[in-house]
Each structure stands twice: as structure tokens, then as C-alpha cells.
Enzyme design. Structure first.
Site, PDB file in Angstrom:
ATOM      1  N   ASP A 188      -7.821  35.757  58.342  1.00 18.28           N
ATOM      2  CA  ASP A 188      -9.266  35.948  58.548  1.00 18.28           C
ATOM      3  C   ASP A 188      -9.536  36.428  59.974  1.00 18.28           C
ATOM      4  OD1 ASP A 188      -9.979  35.071  55.997  1.00 18.28           O
ATOM      5  OD2 ASP A 188     -11.682  33.903  56.755  1.00 18.28           O
ATOM      6  N   TYR A 209      -1.281  23.631  50.436  1.00 21.86           N
ATOM      7  CA  TYR A 209      -2.139  24.001  49.309  1.00 21.86           C
ATOM      8  C   TYR A 209      -1.687  23.339  48.007  1.00 21.86           C
ATOM      9  CZ  TYR A 209      -5.060  27.692  51.372  1.00 21.86           C
ATOM     10  OH  TYR A 209      -5.991  28.394  52.086  1.00 21.86           O
ATOM     11  N   ASP A 224      -1.267  27.988  66.924  1.00 24.16           N
ATOM     12  CA  ASP A 224      -2.505  28.006  67.733  1.00 24.16           C
ATOM     13  C   ASP A 224      -2.414  29.081  68.816  1.00 24.16           C
ATOM     14  OD1 ASP A 224      -0.504  26.499  68.967  1.00 24.16           O
ATOM     15  OD2 ASP A 224      -1.894  25.056  69.870  1.00 24.16           O
ATOM     16  N   LYS A 242       3.920  25.047  63.680  1.00 26.74           N
ATOM     17  CA  LYS A 242       3.590  24.055  64.707  1.00 26.74           C
ATOM     18  C   LYS A 242       4.797  23.137  64.832  1.00 26.74           C
ATOM     19  CE  LYS A 242       0.101  22.868  66.514  1.00 26.74           C
ATOM     20  NZ  LYS A 242      -0.184  22.970  67.972  1.00 26.74           N
ATOM     21  N   ASP A 275      -3.598  31.746  56.024  1.00 27.33           N
ATOM     22  CA  ASP A 275      -4.994  31.852  55.585  1.00 27.33           C
ATOM     23  C   ASP A 275      -5.898  32.063  56.798  1.00 27.33           C
ATOM     24  OD1 ASP A 275      -7.250  31.630  53.832  1.00 27.33           O
ATOM     25  OD2 ASP A 275      -7.518  29.566  54.531  1.00 27.33           O
TER      26      ASP A 275
HETATM   27  C1  IPM Z   1      -7.995  33.449  50.712  1.00 31.06           C
HETATM   28  C2  IPM Z   1      -9.087  32.480  50.369  1.00 31.06           C
HETATM   29  C3  IPM Z   1      -8.537  31.438  49.400  1.00 31.06           C
HETATM   30  C4  IPM Z   1      -7.465  30.664  50.124  1.00 31.06           C
HETATM   31  C5  IPM Z   1      -9.582  30.514  48.780  1.00 31.06           C
HETATM   32  C6  IPM Z   1     -10.711  31.262  48.118  1.00 31.06           C
HETATM   33  C7  IPM Z   1      -8.952  29.548  47.814  1.00 31.06           C
HETATM   34  O1  IPM Z   1      -9.596  31.910  51.532  1.00 31.06           O
HETATM   35  O2  IPM Z   1      -7.443  34.076  49.795  1.00 31.06           O
HETATM   36  O3  IPM Z   1      -7.696  33.613  51.889  1.00 31.06           O
HETATM   37  O4  IPM Z   1      -7.757  29.703  50.840  1.00 31.06           O
HETATM   38  O5  IPM Z   1      -6.306  31.031  49.970  1.00 31.06           O
HETATM   39 MG    MG Z   2      -8.825  32.766  53.326  1.00 30.04          MG
END
Ligand code: IPM
Ligand code: MG
Length: 367
Positions: A256, A144, A228, A195, A252
Site C-alpha cells: 500500500d 493471515y 519498519d 522483524k 500487505d
Molecule cells: C490486499 C487487501 C486484502 C489483504 C484484504 C482485502 C483482505 O488489503 O489484497 O492487500 O489484506 O490481503
Molecule cells: Mg492490502
């Protein structure tokens, strides 16, 4: 100290951000009125909302306010309206600037499957019921923020996109320590993801996490897993995990995925924490894991629970208000027990309610 004044900065941002943060504001007002707490909260623009007014995703004034607050609560940044802006001017840059400059290196993303919602998950109830995972994501390093980065013209009229993934020993130890400390208060188990089969930075990550464990956290059970494989295991048998430790990018993605195990992205809070400064203060930012959700913006159907639970994390981790945090958590449980659901978690036999009604219902259970 229940009645000392606490400064909270609310940054609703874009998309459904303002709708969900509005419910948090109602709860803060309720605490001020009914529990004689003294929350001093201010609201400022961030992301696209700030771009529209000030041409930049975060102004210096808002940035300094966030430095001076006891906790920052953010809704969401970004949306299709600003997709075509030059990269450095995009709404998301504000969020990344706050993370980087407040040095919020530790992102905690708990994924808990509430018993009332086992049927909302796309996975079989027996796979997710009782699930309680904590994802610890490194938030200020890795790909990042690594340099060099950019898009460069190269020969033959082609272009090259560059990002750099790096981690140092101290960056790895700092975040691994957070994971180990949390595991101690849970089930003493950490799964560290990288990884290392294809990345040198992954080899270093694995070795340094192991070294810290061997030196300081002998009692913790540490497993290393390729990222993975971890993604796959999260779907196959998520209850094998207690604390998952990952870098910025893998964290990240894995968070999710873990969110969906719980039924909806609309349920997951997060805390981003920095190091203790010399006065013992820890800078912090709290936000729902979901984004700005442009497809449902303005319809009063977004689930405010992730943001409300982010407030509860703020009370717990930054504001020393554990009792009040427990009160919010149990109010959320009671509302779910009553069968009230926003659209994202609706199931047969339950009652669908709006964002504002969900906020009101939670407040009614605080009493
Ligand atoms: C998160 C989001 C952010 C990230 C974006 C909005 C920059 O996906 O907080 O998980 O990638 O960190
Ligand atoms: Mg995210």
C-alpha cells in the site's frame, strides 16, 4: 496460440469493483472482435454481492469455476455494509479462501511511477521519477492463516484476541525463489524484510532466504532489512529497491505504501500465482491492489487502470499473450501522454475523465 479459447472468470465483487471490471470486459470484447481472440468470459458474484444473494461470500459453484478458469480477474471485496457480520462470514473471507485453496502463494505487486504522473505523487518528483519496484508478497501463510486464532473469553470478564504467525523452511524458500527469479530478469537485487529483531519467525525468514541465495542464487545481491526500516526507506529513497520480498502481513502494508509512491492506489495491478501443477498449468488470480473504495462507489470516477493493468498481467503470466499485454500497457501510456486523467490522478492542465471514458480512451489506443 492466438486463437485458442481461453476461459476467464470475472469476479467484480463490491464497491468500485463492478465499475472497473466493466472496463476490462470491454477490452476483452474488443480483442475478441478485432484480434480474433477467443476469450470466453463469465461473470460471477463474490464478497458482499454474493452475501446479499446467497448469504455466503463465495458459493461452491463460483469456487469451482475459478478452479477451472485459465485466469480469474477480481475487482474488490468488502465494504461498510458488511462490516458488522461475524468474522467468518465477511466478504473478505472469499478472497482469502481463493488465495488459500488455489494455493496462490506468490503475490506480485509492481509499483511503477509513470513519467506522466510524477506530479501526482505526494513525494517530490526527483524521489519517485523512474521508480520501478516489484514487491513479492507471500500470500498463503503467516499471520493471515496461522492457527490457533480467534477471540476467547478469559477471566475478569476480559477477552483475548489470538493470531499466530508461522512460516516453515519450504514456505520461505518457495516465495524467496520467486523473488530471486524475478530479480534475475530485472536488476538482480532483492531486499528481504522481516522483524528478526523481535520475532523468531523473522530470524528463520532471514536465515532461510540467505541460505537459498547462497545455494542457488549466488549472483543476486541480497539485503536484509527490518520491515519498519523498509517502510521508512520507501519514503526516503524508494529507488534503492529493485525486488522487495516480504511475508503476508508486511507485504500487505509495504505494498500500500509503495502504491502511493506512484501517485495513486488506482494504478497498481497485482498477480497472485500458484505452483505449476502436473500439466504445467499455474493457477492465478489478478486484482487491483486498491480495495472497494466505498467513498467513491457508483460515481463513475474510479480509476480503472489498476484493473486494466491486472488484465495485462493475466495475459502476460497466465495466457501466453505477451504481444496483447504489451499492447494494453502501451495504450495506457498513450492515454496518459494525451493528458487524460481520472480524478485520483488529476493535475493542473490535464483533462479529467470518468471511469467509462478512461476505458474507452484506452480501447481507442489499442487500435
Ligand atoms: C490486499 C487487501 C486484502 C489483504 C484484504 C482485502 C483482505 O488489503 O489484497 O492487500 O489484506 O490481503
Ligand atoms: Mg492490502
Amino acid at each position: 496460440m492466438p486463437n485458442k479459447s481461453r476461459k476467464i472468470l470475472l469476479l467484480p465483487g463490491d464497491g468500485i469493483g463492478p465499475e472497473v471490471v466493466r472496463e476490462v470486459k470491454k477490452i476483452l470484447e474488443w480483442f475478441n472482435k478485432n484480434k480474433s481472440l477467443d476469450f470466453k468470459f463469465e461473470e460471477e458474484l463474490i464478497g458482499g454481492a454474493s452475501i446479499d444473494k446467497n448469504k455466503i461470500p463465495i458459493t461452491d459453484e463460483v469456487f469451482y469455476k475459478s478452479l477451472e478458469s485459465d485466469a480469474v480477474i477480481l475487482g474488490a471485496c468488502g465494504g461498510p455494509k458488511w462490516d458488522n457480520l461475524e468474522f467468518s462470514k465477511k466478504p473478505e473471507r472469499a478472497l482469502l479462501k481463493l488465495r488459500k485453496e488455489l494455493k496462490l502463494f506468490a503475490n506480485l505487486r509492481p509499483a511503477i511511477c509513470f513519467k506522466q504522473l510524477v506530479d501526482s505523487s505526494t513525494l517530490k518528483p526527483e524521489v519517485v521519477s523512474g521508480l520501478d519496484i516489484m514487491i513479492v508478497r507471500e500470500l498463503t501463510g503467516g499471520i493471515y492463516f496461522g492457527e490457533p486464532r480467534g477471540i476467547q473469553p478469559i477471566k475478569n470478564n476480559e477477552r483475548k484476541g489470538i493470531n499466530t504467525h508461522t512460516y516453515t523452511t519450504s514456505e520461505i524458500h518457495r516465495i524467496a525463489r520467486v523473488a530471486f527469479d524475478l530479480a534475475k530478469k530485472r536488476n538482480n537485487k532483492v531486499t528481504s524484510c522481516e522483524k528478526s529483531n523481535v520475532m523468531e519467525a523473522g530470524v528463520l525468514w532471514r536465515e532461510e532466504v540467505q541460505a537459498l541465495k547462497d545455494k542457488e542464487f549466488k549472483k543476486i545481491e541480497l539485503n536484509h532489512m527490518l520491515a519498519d526500516n523498509c517502510a521508512m526507506q520507501l519514503l526516503r529513497n524508494p529507488k534503492q529497491f529493485d525486488v522487495i520480498l516480504a511475508d503476508n502481513l508486511f507485504g500487505d502494508m509495504l505494498s500500500d505504501e509503495a502504491a502511493m509512491l506512484t501517485g495513486s492506489l488506482g494504478l497498481l495491478p497485482s498477480a497472485s500465482l500458484g505452483e505449476k501443477d502436473k500439466d504445467g498449468k499455474i493457477r492465478s488470480l489478478y486484482e487491483p491492489v486498491h480495495g472497494s473504495a466505498p467513498d467513491i462507489t457508483g460515481k463513475n470516477i474510479a480509476n480503472p487502470i489498476a484493473t486494466i493493468l491486472s488484465l495485462s498481467m493475466a495475459l502476460r503470466y497466465s495466457l501466453d499473450l505477451i504481444k496483447e499485454a504489451d499492447l494494453i500497457d502501451s495504450a495506457v501510456q498513450k492515454v496518459l501522454d494525451d493528458g487524460l486523467r481520472t480524478k485520483d490522478i488529476i493535475s493542473p492542465g490535464k483533462k479529467e475523465i470518468s471511469t467509462t471514458d478512461m476505458g474507452d480512451a484506452i480501447i481507442s489506443k489499442l487500435k
